[in-house]
Structures are given as C-alpha cells and as structure tokens.
Design a protein around this motif. Sequence first.
Motif, PDB file in Angstrom:
ATOM      1  N   ARG A  40     -13.929   9.089  -2.531  1.00  0.00           N
ATOM      2  CA  ARG A  40     -13.308   9.674  -3.669  1.00  0.00           C
ATOM      3  C   ARG A  40     -12.429  10.970  -3.271  1.00  0.00           C
ATOM      4  O   ARG A  40     -11.503  11.102  -3.832  1.00  0.00           O
ATOM      5  N   ARG A  43      -8.991  10.289  -1.737  1.00  0.00           N
ATOM      6  CA  ARG A  43      -8.014  10.014  -2.645  1.00  0.00           C
ATOM      7  C   ARG A  43      -7.568  11.451  -3.374  1.00  0.00           C
ATOM      8  O   ARG A  43      -6.367  11.590  -4.014  1.00  0.00           O
ATOM      9  N   ASP A  44      -8.503  12.437  -3.528  1.00  0.00           N
ATOM     10  CA  ASP A  44      -8.474  13.734  -4.315  1.00  0.00           C
ATOM     11  C   ASP A  44      -7.497  14.451  -3.344  1.00  0.00           C
ATOM     12  O   ASP A  44      -6.575  15.547  -3.648  1.00  0.00           O
ATOM     13  N   PRO A  47      -2.849  12.904  -1.446  1.00  0.00           N
ATOM     14  CA  PRO A  47      -2.313  12.298  -2.680  1.00  0.00           C
ATOM     15  C   PRO A  47      -1.540  10.941  -1.868  1.00  0.00           C
ATOM     16  O   PRO A  47      -1.306  10.200  -2.910  1.00  0.00           O
ATOM     17  N   ASP A  50      -4.157   8.198  -2.674  1.00  0.00           N
ATOM     18  CA  ASP A  50      -4.237   7.826  -4.082  1.00  0.00           C
ATOM     19  C   ASP A  50      -3.036   7.154  -4.676  1.00  0.00           C
ATOM     20  O   ASP A  50      -3.192   6.114  -5.241  1.00  0.00           O
ATOM     21  N   LEU A  53      -2.868   3.271  -3.145  1.00  0.00           N
ATOM     22  CA  LEU A  53      -4.039   2.485  -3.763  1.00  0.00           C
ATOM     23  C   LEU A  53      -3.452   1.910  -5.460  1.00  0.00           C
ATOM     24  O   LEU A  53      -3.286   1.098  -5.897  1.00  0.00           O
ATOM     25  N   CYS A  54      -2.723   3.144  -6.042  1.00  0.00           N
ATOM     26  CA  CYS A  54      -2.131   2.942  -7.483  1.00  0.00           C
ATOM     27  C   CYS A  54      -1.060   2.167  -7.336  1.00  0.00           C
ATOM     28  O   CYS A  54      -1.086   1.227  -8.231  1.00  0.00           O
ATOM     29  N   GLU A 101      -9.323  -1.182  -8.533  1.00  0.00           N
ATOM     30  CA  GLU A 101      -9.306   0.132  -7.951  1.00  0.00           C
ATOM     31  C   GLU A 101     -10.499   0.426  -7.272  1.00  0.00           C
ATOM     32  O   GLU A 101     -10.570   0.998  -6.138  1.00  0.00           O
ATOM     33  N   THR A 105     -11.156   0.999  -3.291  1.00  0.00           N
ATOM     34  CA  THR A 105     -11.667   2.440  -3.136  1.00  0.00           C
ATOM     35  C   THR A 105     -13.084   2.224  -1.969  1.00  0.00           C
ATOM     36  O   THR A 105     -13.305   2.869  -1.031  1.00  0.00           O
TER      37      THR A 105
END
Length: 369
Positions: A40, A43-44, A47, A50, A53-54, A101, A105
């Motif tokens: 996690r 992804r934070d 950027p 993240d 993946l989006c 998602e 992840t």
Amino acid sequence: MSWFRKKKDSGLSVQTASAAPFGGIDSRFPLCSCEIKLLRSLRDSVPIIDAALCKIVRLVGGFSVVCDDSAAQEKLDSFLKNVRVNTVSNGIESFISVYLEQLLTYGTAVGEMVPGTDGNIAALYNSSLEDVELETGDDPLDLRIISCCGGVRKEVDYPGLILCSAIMPEPGKIYGTSVLKGLPFAADILMKIFSAVGTNWDRVGNVRFAVTYKPQDSERSFTKERAMMIASEWSKAMKSREPRDFISVGDVSIKAIGADNQIPDCQVPIRAITEQIISKLSIPPFLLGLSWSSTERMSSQQADILTSELEYYRRVLGSPIRKICDTFLRLGGYDCGFEIVWDNINLQDEVELARARLYNAQAKKTEQE
C-alpha cells in the motif's frame, strides 16, 4: 442457506502434495499486515505506480451479461446496474473495479455476496485482506475462508457466498503474486533520489542572499543605524509579492549564497528507474503522461502486449462475475445460460485512425469519380 454450505467430503485426494504444508496452522499462507502495508505504501509513495494500476483498471473496460431467457435478462440487467456495493456505491462494475485493484496490488482479492431478506443477493462487499485468511484443510483442494474480525479466527458459515481470486499463485500456495513484486527495491532507490533532490533544493535551490555593507570612514558613526535600515528595506523587497527595487546608498554588495553549486542532474536515473517500474506494469509511458518525446506514440507491439495483459485480467475476473450472475439467477428460479460480453479494447492512436478514415474517404471519392 444450506445450499451455500461446502461439502465435507469431495471424494478427491491430491497425490503430489506434501502433507507437511497442509492441515492445522501450517496450512495458512496469509499476507502479513506488514506486507500489505508495504504494498500500500508503494502506491502512496510513488504516484506513478498508483496511476499505472488505476489506468489498468480503466483500460480493462466494462462488460455486459447476455442471457438466453429474456425475462431473466431484464432482472439480471437491473441487478447488475443497481446492486448495492460496499457503503456508498452501486453496480457490479464498482465492485469489480475495487476487486481488480485489490487483485493487482496484493495478488489476491476477496469479496462477498450479501443475501437479503427476500433470499436473493442484496449487496456485494469487497473484503479487506487484513480481515480474512485463506487456508486449506486436509486436502489442498479444500479451500477454507477464515474470518479474523475482532481478533477472533472463525471459518465462515456460508463459503458459497465468498468470492476469491488470485493471479499467478506459486505452485502449492493459495495467495497470488502482486504485480508490484520486485518493485520495493526500485521504488526505494527512486525515493532516495527524490529525497536527495529535495534536500539539495532546500540548500541551493531556494536562493539565499548575503547583503554586505562596507561603511566609509565618514559613515562609521552611523554604521549600526544604516545596517538596520538596509536590512529592513531588503527584507521588505524580498517579502513583497509585487516586483520591488532595492535602493541603497554607499558600498553595498549582494551575493547569492551557494551560487557556484548546482542541484545534481537526476533526470537520467529517475527516468531509467521509472521506465523499469512502468515496463513491469506493461503500461507505455505516454499513457501515464510521461512521454519522453513530443512524438511518442504506442507501437503495434506495445498495443499487442498491453492487450494481452488486459485480456488475462478479464479472464481472471470472469470467475467472480460468473459466480455472482449464476447465484442471482439460481436464487431467482432461472436455469438459463448466460455469456459475459466485454467491451472492445481499442488502443490504436486516434490520429492514425483519423488519417485512415481520411484516406478511405478520398479513395471512395476517387472511385466514384
């Protein structure tokens, strides 16, 4: 709800599985909380991960389900469009987006079909992997879902309502492999570069000035007052949001502190590491707004690779979608078949498509003439 209960004896026995990994406490291969937090945090902290993946979730696209029975089709369409998802969402596509998602992840995704008072599915819920553990029983084909809510481990009463998927699981293991596997090392280097650039910017990027006043012999009696006046005027000039001149009388010199130093050029290593990250995720750079040149476009090879990746994720998602639709239809008394129809994947360059349409129109006009 006995329809959802798992049969105790499947009549199957795996002959090539070692007895040691299965049964009891050793049968569990859970994702530890620190691993979940690490994935996690990737992804934070980065950027681009993240965003990639989006972007994959959006590129997978939407779908529809076509039934053989027209009456069942109408009810199924209404269900897929309006079914409650989690707390504030509606529609199966919202559920599948979160499900995919989570799958990308962590390599594993778990969801649940929540029955209503009318005996049919009332809602869909995306489960947190911190609240669920997967394990096997005496046989490796016997999957058990363990709820860990409130610190109490308990096997769920109705496993038939649970949706579970994994991508690229290792042989003999339950949990899948995250697409971010191997990226913590590269991401750690990238974050160190970002941190170093920020530190150097604080030192020399935000320019500081040294204002030196050298009084003449005739001015020495007023040195303190003039120095304070120069400092006050310089401070006002620097804090002013409007362009403002600094005017002084006497021998006053102004120099930028650290003007001979330069922030190290990190463009090459940052680009190299970023390319490694996005290449692992099979996303062309320009799709993420990272075009290295103004003329960069997706090649046919890139489009084929990305399309094959998206098709793979669609095949993985087909299992939970079919289970949801099949459960809804059976509980509604329908025994008809159905088919999942995905939207077309079109990754071709819009400019090339427009040029092709122009050439076709010109050719058609020439033929008519």
